[in-house]
Design a protein around this motif. Structure first.
Motif, mmCIF file in Angstrom:
data_model
loop_
_atom_site.group_PDB
_atom_site.id
_atom_site.type_symbol
_atom_site.label_atom_id
_atom_site.label_comp_id
_atom_site.label_asym_id
_atom_site.label_seq_id
_atom_site.Cartn_x
_atom_site.Cartn_y
_atom_site.Cartn_z
ATOM 1 N N GLY A 126 0.802 -1.209 0.000
ATOM 2 C CA GLY A 126 0.000 0.000 0.000
ATOM 3 C C GLY A 126 0.838 1.264 0.000
ATOM 4 O O GLY A 126 0.585 2.199 -0.774
ATOM 5 N N SER B 142 -4.398 -4.211 -0.111
ATOM 6 C CA SER B 142 -3.163 -3.495 0.214
ATOM 7 C C SER B 142 -3.328 -1.992 0.017
ATOM 8 O O SER B 142 -2.869 -1.190 0.843
ATOM 9 N N LEU B 143 -3.966 -1.596 -1.078
ATOM 10 C CA LEU B 143 -4.186 -0.173 -1.327
ATOM 11 C C LEU B 143 -5.103 0.427 -0.266
ATOM 12 O O LEU B 143 -4.918 1.590 0.141
ATOM 13 N N THR B 144 -6.074 -0.356 0.194
ATOM 14 C CA THR B 144 -6.950 0.117 1.267
ATOM 15 C C THR B 144 -6.160 0.322 2.555
ATOM 16 O O THR B 144 -6.335 1.332 3.255
ATOM 17 N N GLY C 106 -2.979 1.018 2.792
ATOM 18 C CA GLY C 106 -2.169 2.216 2.617
ATOM 19 C C GLY C 106 -2.979 3.490 2.767
ATOM 20 O O GLY C 106 -2.541 4.440 3.430
#
Length: 384
Positions: free
Chosen positions: A27, A188-190, A192
């Motif tokens: 992220g 993962s982006l969430t 981050g």
């Protein structure tokens, strides 16, 4: 407890701990790509400072995540020799590629990026970060390919009492692989986005003088979370028909509570992030302390949701380690329970220490805040 039960507990513990590090690494590196691209294009000092500050946290987490990954690898030889003997030719192929990418390419690019501040052309330096991010996602790609084989074995032939790799492309076309990989990427982006949001909110609660810095970071975190969470939830639900087709009965065997809470957390993060978007206008959210506290408290939620989803994915496959081919009890090494218990205690203790060190270093970096002026040499080297 039987050797099989102890080995499963050890695998669940080490994998879950390592997964937490991986989520934040993936992220943060994506958001670093955004901030450094902005700096390279605009030469605005605030974007350079954002890259350095969040990059310092990323490097701390990456270094300790590598340590947890190395520890986790030992358990395959200690506890799961039956898996290596029976399917090592197939299961080991994507793992070997992941090792080459993660421990060689990714580490090399990251090292050049860290020590290249102020020494390399800014476009070359940006390219190194892009390569670091690409190899990080390539590492996740191969790990999920290996796990997809456990969920739905394809691309093999039986030769005597072992499996041999016959069609490597089948591993990449595995229906349990693609959707799960997309789900992990959005998770993962969430993580981050929520992490940036929570840390920025913490500094506003503490009345930070770095208003512009953390306003930009807060916006980046909230917008990222708002854009990503709908795809995260959608990718999760997209796996349901595949699971029903390839692993019938999994929903009945897996812990439904874990799945339910994972969905609830995902929907909550999506709703809250979208409700927060209007509050970014004229910085209204910065003046409202209650939402800021909620943002800080919400930092662990995407981590918890990811672990619950992993528990559902792995527990629901039981009693199979390789679905339909190898039972879990047959894959365990032929060793005494006392030996596995000893390794469980040692590894778990080590992971707790690493997690505490990671938390302490990240907390110190967060409290310290961004550097007032960019240093001529990279500030990302962590000294204990």
């Amino acid at each position: 407890m039987s050797p099989s039960d102890l080995a499963r507990v050890q695998f669940a513990t080490t994998t879950s701990f390592h997964f937490l590090f991986v989520l934040l690494t993936l992220g943060l590196v994506t958001l670093l790509v955004i901030t450094q691209t902005r700096f390279t294009l605009t030469r605005a000092p605030v974007h350079e400072r954002m890259t350095r500050f969040w990059g310092r946290i990323y490097v701390i987490n990456y270094a300790l995540g590598i340590a947890t990954g190395i520890v986790m690898e030992f358990q395959f030889g200690l506890d799961w020799s039956g898996l290596a003997t029976y399917a090592g030719d197939v299961f080991g192929a994507p793992l070997a590629l992941e090792t080459l990418i993660a421990f060689f390419l990714e580490s090399t690019f990251l090292g050049l990026w860290i020590f290249g501040w102020g020494r390399l052309n800014r476009w070359v330096h940006l390219a190194l970060l892009y390569l670091t991010a690409l190899t990080a996602y390539a590492s996740a790609f191969w790990i999920m390919a290996a796990n997809g084989f456990l969920q739905h074995p394809v691309g093999y032939r039986v030769e005597g009492n072992v499996l041999r790799l016959e069609d490597f492309s089948a591993l990449l076309g595995n229906p349990t692989f693609g959707t799960a990989l997309v789900h992990v990427v959005f998770a993962s982006l969430t993580v981050g986005g929520v992490f940036l949001t929570g840390v920025s909110a913490y500094h506003f609660i503490k009345r930070t003088p770095e208003v512009d810095f953390f306003r930009r970071s807060l916006r980046l975190g909230v917008v990222t979370t708002a854009l990503v969470t709908p795809s995260l939830v959608g990718a999760g639900f997209a796996q349901f028909p595949i699971i029903e087709e390839l692993q019938p009965g999994k929903f009945a065997h897996a812990p439904g509570t874990a799945l339910g809470f994972m969905i609830l957390i995902g929907m909550t993060l999506m709703a809250v992030s979208w409700l927060t978007l209007p509050l970014l206008i004229k910085d209204a959210v910065i003046r409202m302390r209650f939402p800021l506290y909620l943002m800080v408290i919400g930092i662990p939620l995407p981590f918890l949701a990811a672990i619950l989803g992993w528990v559902f994915r792995e527990v629901g496959r039981q009693p199979w380690l390789i679905y339909g081919l190898l039972r879990t009890e047959d894959a365990v090494s032929q060793v005494d329970s006392s030996q596995i218990l000893l390794s469980l205690i040692v590894f778990s203790s080590l992971f707790v220490v690493l997690a505490c060190v990671d938390w302490a270093l990240i907390a110190r970096a967060v409290r310290r805040g961004p550097d007032v002026t960019p240093a001529p040499v990279s500030p990302l080297v962590v000294t204990l």
